[in-house]
Scaffold this motif. Structure first.
Motif, short mmCIF file in Angstrom:
data_model
loop_
_atom_site.label_atom_id
_atom_site.label_comp_id
_atom_site.label_asym_id
_atom_site.label_seq_id
_atom_site.Cartn_x
_atom_site.Cartn_y
_atom_site.Cartn_z
N VAL A 1 0.69 -5.38 -20.28
CA VAL A 1 0.60 -5.04 -19.02
C VAL A 1 0.38 -3.58 -18.67
O VAL A 1 -0.73 -3.28 -17.96
N ARG A 2 1.08 -2.59 -19.11
CA ARG A 2 0.66 -1.24 -19.33
C ARG A 2 -0.79 -1.07 -19.69
O ARG A 2 -1.46 -0.20 -19.05
N GLU A 3 -1.24 -1.58 -20.72
CA GLU A 3 -2.75 -1.20 -21.41
C GLU A 3 -3.73 -1.65 -20.25
O GLU A 3 -4.60 -1.07 -20.24
N THR A 4 -3.52 -2.85 -20.07
CA THR A 4 -4.44 -3.27 -18.87
C THR A 4 -4.51 -2.86 -17.55
O THR A 4 -5.57 -2.42 -17.12
N PHE A 5 -3.44 -2.29 -17.27
CA PHE A 5 -3.29 -1.40 -15.77
C PHE A 5 -4.10 -0.15 -16.13
O PHE A 5 -4.52 0.53 -15.30
N ARG A 6 -3.86 0.44 -17.28
CA ARG A 6 -4.30 1.71 -17.64
C ARG A 6 -5.84 1.69 -17.45
O ARG A 6 -6.57 2.81 -17.18
N HIS A 7 -6.58 0.53 -17.99
CA HIS A 7 -7.89 0.41 -17.96
C HIS A 7 -8.45 0.19 -16.46
O HIS A 7 -9.58 0.15 -16.28
N GLN A 8 -7.58 0.03 -15.47
CA GLN A 8 -8.24 -0.39 -14.01
C GLN A 8 -8.34 0.96 -13.30
O GLN A 8 -7.17 1.05 -12.64
N PRO B 1 0.87 -1.17 0.10
CA PRO B 1 -0.02 -0.05 -0.05
C PRO B 1 0.98 1.36 -0.10
O PRO B 1 1.94 1.04 0.64
N ASN B 2 0.26 2.34 -0.71
CA ASN B 2 0.96 3.66 -0.55
C ASN B 2 -0.13 4.61 -0.10
O ASN B 2 -1.23 4.36 -0.21
N ASN B 3 0.41 5.74 0.12
CA ASN B 3 -0.46 6.90 0.67
C ASN B 3 -0.90 7.79 -0.31
O ASN B 3 -1.22 9.07 -0.23
N LEU B 4 -0.72 7.55 -1.78
CA LEU B 4 -0.79 8.28 -2.90
C LEU B 4 -2.16 8.59 -3.19
O LEU B 4 -2.76 9.46 -3.92
N GLY B 5 -3.06 7.41 -2.88
CA GLY B 5 -4.32 7.51 -3.34
C GLY B 5 -4.88 6.88 -4.68
O GLY B 5 -5.81 6.80 -5.33
N HIS B 6 -3.62 6.65 -5.50
CA HIS B 6 -3.65 5.88 -6.73
C HIS B 6 -2.62 4.92 -6.84
O HIS B 6 -1.61 4.84 -6.16
N ALA B 7 -2.55 3.99 -7.56
CA ALA B 7 -1.78 2.73 -7.86
C ALA B 7 -0.75 3.23 -8.74
O ALA B 7 -1.00 4.14 -9.66
N ARG B 8 0.58 2.77 -8.47
CA ARG B 8 1.70 2.77 -9.37
C ARG B 8 2.22 1.43 -9.84
O ARG B 8 2.14 0.49 -8.99
N ILE B 9 2.62 1.32 -11.05
CA ILE B 9 3.32 -0.01 -11.62
C ILE B 9 4.65 0.32 -11.85
O ILE B 9 5.05 1.14 -12.44
N GLY B 10 5.34 -1.00 -11.71
CA GLY B 10 6.60 -1.25 -12.33
C GLY B 10 6.69 -2.31 -12.80
O GLY B 10 5.97 -3.40 -12.57
N LEU B 11 7.62 -2.54 -13.92
CA LEU B 11 7.74 -3.95 -14.58
C LEU B 11 9.02 -4.26 -14.52
O LEU B 11 10.28 -3.58 -14.57
N VAL B 12 9.18 -5.81 -14.21
CA VAL B 12 10.50 -6.35 -14.19
C VAL B 12 10.44 -7.72 -15.08
O VAL B 12 9.84 -8.42 -14.70
N PHE B 13 10.92 -7.33 -16.29
CA PHE B 13 10.88 -8.66 -17.22
C PHE B 13 12.31 -8.95 -17.70
O PHE B 13 13.30 -8.15 -18.29
N LEU C 1 11.99 -13.94 -20.80
CA LEU C 1 11.62 -13.54 -22.27
C LEU C 1 12.99 -13.20 -23.14
O LEU C 1 13.41 -11.87 -22.86
N LYS C 2 13.37 -13.97 -23.90
CA LYS C 2 14.64 -13.90 -24.19
C LYS C 2 14.72 -12.68 -25.48
O LYS C 2 15.85 -12.12 -25.42
N LEU C 3 13.93 -12.50 -26.32
CA LEU C 3 13.89 -11.50 -27.24
C LEU C 3 13.18 -10.21 -26.71
O LEU C 3 12.40 -10.20 -26.10
N SER C 4 13.93 -8.94 -27.05
CA SER C 4 13.43 -7.52 -26.83
C SER C 4 12.00 -7.43 -27.38
O SER C 4 11.15 -6.81 -26.69
N VAL C 5 11.64 -7.91 -28.49
CA VAL C 5 10.31 -8.05 -29.02
C VAL C 5 9.32 -8.71 -28.14
O VAL C 5 8.16 -7.78 -27.84
N GLN C 6 9.59 -9.65 -27.62
CA GLN C 6 8.77 -10.19 -26.61
C GLN C 6 8.46 -9.55 -25.48
O GLN C 6 7.41 -9.31 -24.72
N ARG C 7 9.64 -9.12 -24.86
CA ARG C 7 9.51 -8.26 -23.72
C ARG C 7 8.75 -7.09 -23.83
O ARG C 7 7.76 -6.58 -22.95
N ASN C 8 8.94 -6.45 -24.95
CA ASN C 8 8.39 -5.13 -25.34
C ASN C 8 6.75 -5.27 -25.58
O ASN C 8 5.99 -4.49 -25.20
N ARG C 9 6.30 -6.47 -26.12
CA ARG C 9 4.96 -6.91 -26.36
C ARG C 9 4.08 -7.13 -25.09
O ARG C 9 3.38 -6.53 -24.77
#
Length: 135
Positions: free
Chosen positions: A70-77, A40-52, A57-65
């Motif tokens: 993840v960002r798009e689904t988070f944005r809609h939450q 939990p944080n005290n900001l009143g909204h969620a923040r996200i970080g990604l560790v891939f 995920l061997k290829l950068s194309v896979q990691r970026n996809r």
């Protein structure tokens, strides 16, 4: 359209932000292909970080996809409570199609919110002024 934006204030940007979550994990949501850690944080909204990692995920194309998904689904939450979230990738994620990834993430966001509301209430640290407590 502004409600679905993804500003910097909704991202974990500094190593200290990531360290805070890793050192004080209060919520874990495991999945075959993802692991979500949150505190939990005290900001009143969620923040996200990604560790891939390249290990998962061997290829950068896979990691970026997957990061885009993840960002798009988070944005809609829009109903996620105030917490700092880290999403980690696991083995086997590269072979999934976008729709499967999206469905998995939507379920994970719901499970995360449910677990958050099951936590005992936490009190934010209140600053003590210099004059209090002395008689």
């Amino acid at each position: 359209m502004k409600a679905l934006s993804f500003p910097k204030s909704h991202r974990l940007l500094r190593p200290a932000d990531y360290g805070k979550v890793f050192n004080d994990v209060q919520l874990k949501v495991p999945h075959r292909n993802f692991l979500i850690l949150a505190t939990p944080n005290n900001l009143g909204h969620a923040r996200i970080g990604l560790v891939f990692a390249k290990k998962n995920l061997k290829l950068s194309v896979q990691r970026n996809r997957i990061k885009r998904q993840v960002r798009e689904t988070f944005r809609h939450q829009t109903d996620l409570p105030g917490m700092d979230i880290i999403v980690l990738a696991r083995q086997g994620l590269a072979v999934l199609d976008n729709q499967t990834v999206r469905q998995s993430l939507d379920g994970l966001w719901q499970r995360l919110a449910k677990k958050y509301y099951q936590l005992p209430p936490h009190k934010p640290a209140e600053p003590v002024s210099a004059g209090e407590g002395k008689d």
